[in-house]
Motif scaffolding. Structure first.
Motif, PDB file in Angstrom:
ATOM      1  N   ALA A   4       0.833  -1.201   0.000  1.00 24.01           N
ATOM      2  CA  ALA A   4       0.000   0.000   0.000  1.00 24.01           C
ATOM      3  C   ALA A   4       0.867   1.250   0.000  1.00 24.01           C
ATOM      4  O   ALA A   4       0.537   2.247  -0.626  1.00 24.01           O
ATOM      5  CB  ALA A   4      -0.937  -0.006   1.204  1.00 24.01           C
ATOM      6  N   ASP A   5       2.004   1.206   0.721  1.00 23.51           N
ATOM      7  CA  ASP A   5       2.898   2.352   0.764  1.00 23.51           C
ATOM      8  C   ASP A   5       3.596   2.591  -0.565  1.00 23.51           C
ATOM      9  O   ASP A   5       4.029   3.692  -0.848  1.00 23.51           O
ATOM     10  CB  ASP A   5       3.950   2.162   1.867  1.00 23.51           C
ATOM     11  N   THR A   6       3.737   1.553  -1.406  1.00 23.62           N
ATOM     12  CA  THR A   6       4.425   1.728  -2.668  1.00 23.62           C
ATOM     13  C   THR A   6       3.507   2.254  -3.769  1.00 23.62           C
ATOM     14  O   THR A   6       3.965   2.584  -4.838  1.00 23.62           O
ATOM     15  CB  THR A   6       5.067   0.411  -3.145  1.00 23.62           C
ATOM     16  N   CYS A   7       2.220   2.309  -3.506  1.00 17.91           N
ATOM     17  CA  CYS A   7       1.282   2.850  -4.501  1.00 17.91           C
ATOM     18  C   CYS A   7       1.356   4.368  -4.503  1.00 17.91           C
ATOM     19  O   CYS A   7       1.401   5.005  -3.458  1.00 17.91           O
ATOM     20  CB  CYS A   7      -0.152   2.426  -4.181  1.00 17.91           C
ATOM     21  N   MET A   8       1.350   4.934  -5.699  1.00 15.43           N
ATOM     22  CA  MET A   8       1.321   6.382  -5.824  1.00 15.43           C
ATOM     23  C   MET A   8      -0.133   6.815  -5.943  1.00 15.43           C
ATOM     24  O   MET A   8      -0.875   6.290  -6.771  1.00 15.43           O
ATOM     25  CB  MET A   8       2.100   6.834  -7.060  1.00 15.43           C
ATOM     26  N   HIS A   9      -0.544   7.771  -5.122  1.00 13.87           N
ATOM     27  CA  HIS A   9      -1.895   8.305  -5.183  1.00 13.87           C
ATOM     28  C   HIS A   9      -1.876   9.538  -6.077  1.00 13.87           C
ATOM     29  O   HIS A   9      -1.038  10.423  -5.894  1.00 13.87           O
ATOM     30  CB  HIS A   9      -2.396   8.655  -3.784  1.00 13.87           C
ATOM     31  N   ILE A  52       7.206   3.100 -11.007  1.00 15.02           N
ATOM     32  CA  ILE A  52       5.923   3.004 -10.298  1.00 15.02           C
ATOM     33  C   ILE A  52       5.160   1.797 -10.806  1.00 15.02           C
ATOM     34  O   ILE A  52       4.882   1.674 -11.996  1.00 15.02           O
ATOM     35  CB  ILE A  52       5.100   4.304 -10.485  1.00 15.02           C
ATOM     36  N   SER A  53       4.800   0.910  -9.886  1.00 14.81           N
ATOM     37  CA  SER A  53       4.075  -0.307 -10.267  1.00 14.81           C
ATOM     38  C   SER A  53       2.633  -0.314  -9.781  1.00 14.81           C
ATOM     39  O   SER A  53       1.876  -1.221 -10.108  1.00 14.81           O
ATOM     40  CB  SER A  53       4.802  -1.544  -9.727  1.00 14.81           C
ATOM     41  N   CYS A  54       2.246   0.688  -8.998  1.00 17.20           N
ATOM     42  CA  CYS A  54       0.885   0.734  -8.452  1.00 17.20           C
ATOM     43  C   CYS A  54       0.426   2.181  -8.367  1.00 17.20           C
ATOM     44  O   CYS A  54       1.137   3.033  -7.817  1.00 17.20           O
ATOM     45  CB  CYS A  54       0.874   0.076  -7.072  1.00 17.20           C
ATOM     46  N   ILE A  55      -0.744   2.451  -8.920  1.00 13.36           N
ATOM     47  CA  ILE A  55      -1.315   3.803  -8.887  1.00 13.36           C
ATOM     48  C   ILE A  55      -2.724   3.711  -8.339  1.00 13.36           C
ATOM     49  O   ILE A  55      -3.516   2.874  -8.776  1.00 13.36           O
ATOM     50  CB  ILE A  55      -1.362   4.437 -10.300  1.00 13.36           C
ATOM     51  N   VAL A  56      -3.044   4.590  -7.389  1.00  8.38           N
ATOM     52  CA  VAL A  56      -4.409   4.716  -6.886  1.00  8.38           C
ATOM     53  C   VAL A  56      -4.921   6.064  -7.361  1.00  8.38           C
ATOM     54  O   VAL A  56      -4.329   7.110  -7.062  1.00  8.38           O
ATOM     55  CB  VAL A  56      -4.465   4.611  -5.347  1.00  8.38           C
ATOM     56  N   VAL A  57      -6.019   6.049  -8.108  1.00  3.78           N
ATOM     57  CA  VAL A  57      -6.587   7.258  -8.693  1.00  3.78           C
ATOM     58  C   VAL A  57      -7.721   7.741  -7.790  1.00  3.78           C
ATOM     59  O   VAL A  57      -8.690   7.013  -7.556  1.00  3.78           O
ATOM     60  CB  VAL A  57      -7.109   6.990 -10.120  1.00  3.78           C
ATOM     61  N   THR A  58      -7.589   8.955  -7.263  1.00  6.20           N
ATOM     62  CA  THR A  58      -8.625   9.486  -6.379  1.00  6.20           C
ATOM     63  C   THR A  58      -9.889   9.773  -7.178  1.00  6.20           C
ATOM     64  O   THR A  58      -9.845   9.944  -8.401  1.00  6.20           O
ATOM     65  CB  THR A  58      -8.141  10.761  -5.660  1.00  6.20           C
ATOM     66  N   PRO A  59     -11.057   9.828  -6.525  1.00  6.99           N
ATOM     67  CA  PRO A  59     -12.315  10.044  -7.241  1.00  6.99           C
ATOM     68  C   PRO A  59     -12.286  11.327  -8.074  1.00  6.99           C
ATOM     69  O   PRO A  59     -11.721  12.338  -7.666  1.00  6.99           O
ATOM     70  CB  PRO A  59     -13.350  10.145  -6.121  1.00  6.99           C
ATOM     71  N   GLY A  60     -12.899  11.257  -9.258  1.00 10.04           N
ATOM     72  CA  GLY A  60     -12.998  12.421 -10.127  1.00 10.04           C
ATOM     73  C   GLY A  60     -12.970  12.034 -11.586  1.00 10.04           C
ATOM     74  O   GLY A  60     -12.904  10.869 -11.951  1.00 10.04           O
ATOM     75  N   ARG A  61     -13.033  13.052 -12.452  1.00  9.58           N
ATOM     76  CA  ARG A  61     -12.974  12.866 -13.907  1.00  9.58           C
ATOM     77  C   ARG A  61     -11.635  13.399 -14.382  1.00  9.58           C
ATOM     78  O   ARG A  61     -11.278  14.541 -14.122  1.00  9.58           O
ATOM     79  CB  ARG A  61     -14.112  13.617 -14.598  1.00  9.58           C
ATOM     80  N   TYR A  62     -10.902  12.546 -15.086  1.00  9.67           N
ATOM     81  CA  TYR A  62      -9.567  12.879 -15.584  1.00  9.67           C
ATOM     82  C   TYR A  62      -9.624  12.961 -17.094  1.00  9.67           C
ATOM     83  O   TYR A  62      -9.680  11.946 -17.766  1.00  9.67           O
ATOM     84  CB  TYR A  62      -8.556  11.811 -15.139  1.00  9.67           C
ATOM     85  N   ILE A  70      -3.425  -0.245 -11.754  1.00 10.60           N
ATOM     86  CA  ILE A  70      -4.063   1.070 -11.604  1.00 10.60           C
ATOM     87  C   ILE A  70      -5.458   0.843 -11.057  1.00 10.60           C
ATOM     88  O   ILE A  70      -6.269   0.143 -11.664  1.00 10.60           O
ATOM     89  CB  ILE A  70      -4.138   1.828 -12.944  1.00 10.60           C
ATOM     90  N   GLU A  71      -5.736   1.463  -9.910  1.00  9.21           N
ATOM     91  CA  GLU A  71      -7.002   1.217  -9.221  1.00  9.21           C
ATOM     92  C   GLU A  71      -7.655   2.533  -8.823  1.00  9.21           C
ATOM     93  O   GLU A  71      -6.991   3.448  -8.346  1.00  9.21           O
ATOM     94  CB  GLU A  71      -6.753   0.367  -7.980  1.00  9.21           C
ATOM     95  N   ALA A  72      -8.974   2.590  -9.019  1.00  9.05           N
ATOM     96  CA  ALA A  72      -9.728   3.759  -8.589  1.00  9.05           C
ATOM     97  C   ALA A  72      -9.981   3.667  -7.097  1.00  9.05           C
ATOM     98  O   ALA A  72     -10.308   2.606  -6.580  1.00  9.05           O
ATOM     99  CB  ALA A  72     -11.057   3.840  -9.332  1.00  9.05           C
ATOM    100  N   ASP A  73      -9.810   4.769  -6.415  1.00  9.46           N
ATOM    101  CA  ASP A  73     -10.196   4.865  -5.014  1.00  9.46           C
ATOM    102  C   ASP A  73     -11.664   5.282  -5.024  1.00  9.46           C
ATOM    103  O   ASP A  73     -11.983   6.438  -5.194  1.00  9.46           O
ATOM    104  CB  ASP A  73      -9.327   5.895  -4.303  1.00  9.46           C
ATOM    105  N   VAL A  74     -12.549   4.357  -4.927  1.00 14.24           N
ATOM    106  CA  VAL A  74     -13.997   4.488  -5.041  1.00 14.24           C
ATOM    107  C   VAL A  74     -14.382   4.513  -6.517  1.00 14.24           C
ATOM    108  O   VAL A  74     -14.767   3.503  -7.068  1.00 14.24           O
ATOM    109  CB  VAL A  74     -14.579   5.697  -4.280  1.00 14.24           C
ATOM    110  N   SER A  75     -14.265   5.659  -7.202  1.00 13.80           N
ATOM    111  CA  SER A  75     -14.633   5.744  -8.616  1.00 13.80           C
ATOM    112  C   SER A  75     -13.824   6.851  -9.280  1.00 13.80           C
ATOM    113  O   SER A  75     -13.692   7.939  -8.730  1.00 13.80           O
ATOM    114  CB  SER A  75     -16.128   6.047  -8.755  1.00 13.80           C
ATOM    115  N   ALA A  76     -13.300   6.541 -10.451  1.00  9.60           N
ATOM    116  CA  ALA A  76     -12.550   7.545 -11.206  1.00  9.60           C
ATOM    117  C   ALA A  76     -12.816   7.313 -12.686  1.00  9.60           C
ATOM    118  O   ALA A  76     -12.871   6.180 -13.152  1.00  9.60           O
ATOM    119  CB  ALA A  76     -11.060   7.442 -10.917  1.00  9.60           C
TER     120      ALA A  76
END
Length: 192
Positions: free
Chosen positions: A24-29, A45-55, A69-75
């Motif tokens: 979890a610490d190695t994921c970039m938010h 970077i091998s893990c990305i957490v995308v905060t909610p929103g439209r990109y 690459i994972e959405a934090d709730v919804s992205a």
């Protein structure tokens, strides 16, 4: 030695908990499209957490190294219907995992093969999608929503809807490779 097994089990459980915490610490938010694009391009970077929103992406998100690459709730990753845009592409010999993302707004007008394949997601490697939506993408020729060309594609608990291709595979186009689909819905897709 009584209790030795319990101590070993406790050590294993604690080890797993530590490994998960370290992962979890190695994921970039990320919280902006610019940081998302930079993170995807950064081979360290091998893990990305995308905060909610439209990109609204300004260019194709080219995945050139193994990544999760994972959405934090919804992205939502939105190609904004820019001509020539594929929202996400996975290169050959690359393994990518997408979780909880909405992929929309792809409008690919590029002609050369295999770049003419897909508008939402182009997969030439190994791609696993979990709880994703691919919706409202328009492809020039093949695979309005997703095109997997000589790759391995795993789709689980996803919705692929309202995508259009001018030739084949409104929602999904495959050529070579293998596709596994589990508990997913395809509807409202069209090819002309």
């Amino acid at each position: 030695m009584p209790g030795h097994g319990k101590k070993a089990l406790l050590a294993v459980v604690l080890g797993l908990a530590l490994a998960r915490a370290e992962q979890a610490d190695t994921c970039m938010h990320v919280a902006t499209v610019r940081t998302l694009e930079k993170a995807v391009a950064d081979h360290t970077i091998s893990c990305i957490v995308v905060t909610p929103g439209r990109y609204k992406t300004t260019a194709e998100l080219r995945i050139l190294h193994d990544i999760h690459i994972e959405a934090d709730v919804s992205a939502t990753l939105d190609g904004a219907q820019n001509g020539g845009t594929v929202v996400v592409s996975v290169a050959a010999n690359v393994t990518a995992v997408l979780v909880g993302l909405i992929i929309t707004g792809g409008a690919n007008t590029v002609v050369p093969y295999p770049e003419d394949c897909a508008s939402g997601i182009r997969n030439l490697g190994t791609l696993t999608m979990l709880r994703c939506e691919v919706v409202g993408n328009v492809g020039r020729e093949y695979g309005g929503g997703i095109a997997s060309v000589h790759g391995l594609l795993n789709i689980t608990d996803c919705m692929i809807s309202h995508n259009t291709a001018l030739m084949e595979g409104g929602g999904l186009y495959t050529e070579g490779g293998m596709v596994n689909i589990t508990n997913s819905v395809f509807f409202g897709n069209s090819a002309r």
